[in-house]
Design a protein around this motif. Structure first.
Motif, PDB file in Angstrom:
ATOM      1  N   GLU A   1       0.830  -1.205   0.000  1.00  0.00           N
ATOM      2  CA  GLU A   1       0.000   0.000   0.000  1.00  0.00           C
ATOM      3  C   GLU A   1       0.866   1.258   0.000  1.00  0.00           C
ATOM      4  O   GLU A   1       0.614   2.197  -0.764  1.00  0.00           O
ATOM      5  CB  GLU A   1      -0.911  -0.003   1.226  1.00  0.00           C
ATOM      6  N   PHE A   2       1.910   1.264   0.836  1.00  0.00           N
ATOM      7  CA  PHE A   2       2.798   2.424   0.905  1.00  0.00           C
ATOM      8  C   PHE A   2       3.535   2.621  -0.418  1.00  0.00           C
ATOM      9  O   PHE A   2       3.636   3.745  -0.925  1.00  0.00           O
ATOM     10  CB  PHE A   2       3.813   2.240   2.035  1.00  0.00           C
ATOM     11  N   TYR A   3       4.042   1.521  -0.999  1.00  0.00           N
ATOM     12  CA  TYR A   3       4.849   1.630  -2.206  1.00  0.00           C
ATOM     13  C   TYR A   3       4.031   2.186  -3.375  1.00  0.00           C
ATOM     14  O   TYR A   3       4.527   3.017  -4.150  1.00  0.00           O
ATOM     15  CB  TYR A   3       5.421   0.259  -2.569  1.00  0.00           C
ATOM     16  N   ARG A   4       2.786   1.732  -3.486  1.00  0.00           N
ATOM     17  CA  ARG A   4       1.935   2.245  -4.569  1.00  0.00           C
ATOM     18  C   ARG A   4       1.727   3.754  -4.433  1.00  0.00           C
ATOM     19  O   ARG A   4       1.860   4.500  -5.402  1.00  0.00           O
ATOM     20  CB  ARG A   4       0.590   1.514  -4.563  1.00  0.00           C
ATOM     21  N   ASP A   5       1.399   4.194  -3.213  1.00  0.00           N
ATOM     22  CA  ASP A   5       1.210   5.635  -2.985  1.00  0.00           C
ATOM     23  C   ASP A   5       2.511   6.399  -3.221  1.00  0.00           C
ATOM     24  O   ASP A   5       2.514   7.487  -3.800  1.00  0.00           O
ATOM     25  CB  ASP A   5       0.720   5.888  -1.549  1.00  0.00           C
TER      26      ASP A   5
END
Length: 355
Positions: A245-249
């Motif tokens: 989730e963090f990497y996509r954002d």
């Protein structure tokens, strides 16, 4: 006069509460022995056991050799098999940490289950349910424990002059209740008891001590100096889902607009974020591994080596020159490296080809 050898340090993670979302980073001297880790559990003023049905302190430690999850930039996260028994390796408490683990590896405390406490509590809940059985099916009608507690509460309230409140506890106890209301009451009681059990079993209610005045006193507040002495860094490792989730954002924000990100093919690349590793890779690599980065690339398996880990560290230190040190440090300990070079990216890309 002999020159003093500088003490080396190693960062690794210790799992609290047997919870995959509570893998906290510690920085230890490489010569620290596993038995010194007990200081963490004796000092921190919080409950670190899985639930009240376990002993308050661990009896030992194991190392997780589960391979882990390879991030897009070559770091390793702990996968959901990290505490699978087949991946937990025993260690002697007199072993030095630096000789038994890879940097960044997970140490898992071993907890004794309190069988007496567990079965005593289950027995109490079972007795409570039995006394509250509807009178029309109970072998011993009229012994409802909930009603007895209400009567006791009424007596106590009368003693303190709360007469109207006391009366409200016993107003309807002697009323003739039909079969359907009795069944409804018992169903709600069953749900209530189930919620209480789950609340304790899952560790949602997990105080340092169940009975405050029994046994040794609970740890008090801890100072910053004590935390530093323990090796506390204040950071915890992200789970695989948190990383994704963090990497996509993180990658989307690196573009000026969603249109630009789409045109660059970002969303297609984000369909596969990271790679689950298999046995023989990652933290499942023997400590005597001598693989070079070229070896890793050639065999398309991410086996660990100190050369590979040193490469990640060097990339991070280079990035620190133009970043906020504290923020970058927390991010590195949580997610690992977020900006790698072509050499590392090629290793990840080649490993992805084997999926």
């Amino acid at each position: 006069m002999e020159e003093e050898v500088a003490e080396s340090y190693i960062e690794c993670y210790v799992r609290f509460n047997d919870d995959l979302e509570k893998d906290y980073c510690f920085q230890f001297k490489s010569s620290t022995k596993f038995n010194e880790l007990f200081k963490i559990f004796n000092t921190l003023p919080i409950s670190l056991r899985p639930s009240v049905f376990y002993s308050s302190k661990p009896k030992g430690f194991k190392i997780s050799t589960s391979p882990g999850y390879l991030t897009e930039d070559g770091a390793l996260l702990f996968d959901y098999e990290a505490t699978n028994e087949k991946y937990l390796k025993n260690v002697d408490l007199n072993d030095e940490i630096g000789e038994k683990i890879w940097p960044g590896q997970l140490i898992v405390p071993v907890w004794d289950h309190n069988d007496f406490g567990f079965y005593s509590f289950v027995t109490f809940l079972g007795c409570w349910l039995y006394t509250d059985l509807p009178d029309f099916i109970s072998p011993t009608p009229g012994i409802c424990l909930t009603n007895q507690i209400s009567k006791l509460a009424s007596i106590v309230l009368h003693h303190f002059g709360k007469h109207s409140l006391a009366a409200s506890f016993v107003d309807d106890l002697d009323a003739d209740i039909g079969i359907v209301p009795q069944i409804v009451f018992f169903v709600f009681h069953l749900i209530k008891v189930g919620v209480i059990f789950l609340f304790l079993y899952l560790g949602l209610f997990n105080p340092i001590k169940v009975i405050k005045f029994v046994g040794s006193p609970a740890p008090k507040d801890i100072t910053k100096e004590q935390l530093l002495e323990l090796g506390w860094t204040g950071s915890k490792r992200a789970t695989v889902d948190e990383y994704k989730e963090f990497y996509r954002d993180y990658k989307i924000k690196s573009y000026k607009s969603m249109v630009e990100a789409h045109q660059d093919g970002l969303f297609e690349r984000l369909k596969t974020v990271g790679i689950p590793l298999t046995d023989g890779e990652g933290f499942n690599t023997p400590l005597d591994s001598k693989y070079s980065i070229k070896d890793i690339f050639d065999q398309k398996k991410v086996v660990l080596s100190f050369q590979y880990l040193r490469k990640l560290e060097e990339l991070f230190l280079e990035q620190l020159k133009t970043a906020d040190v504290n923020e970058a440090g927390k991010q590195f300990r949580k997610f690992g490296l977020l900006k790698s070079d072509d050499e590392i990216k090629n290793i990840v890309a080649v490993r992805k080809e084997t999926l």
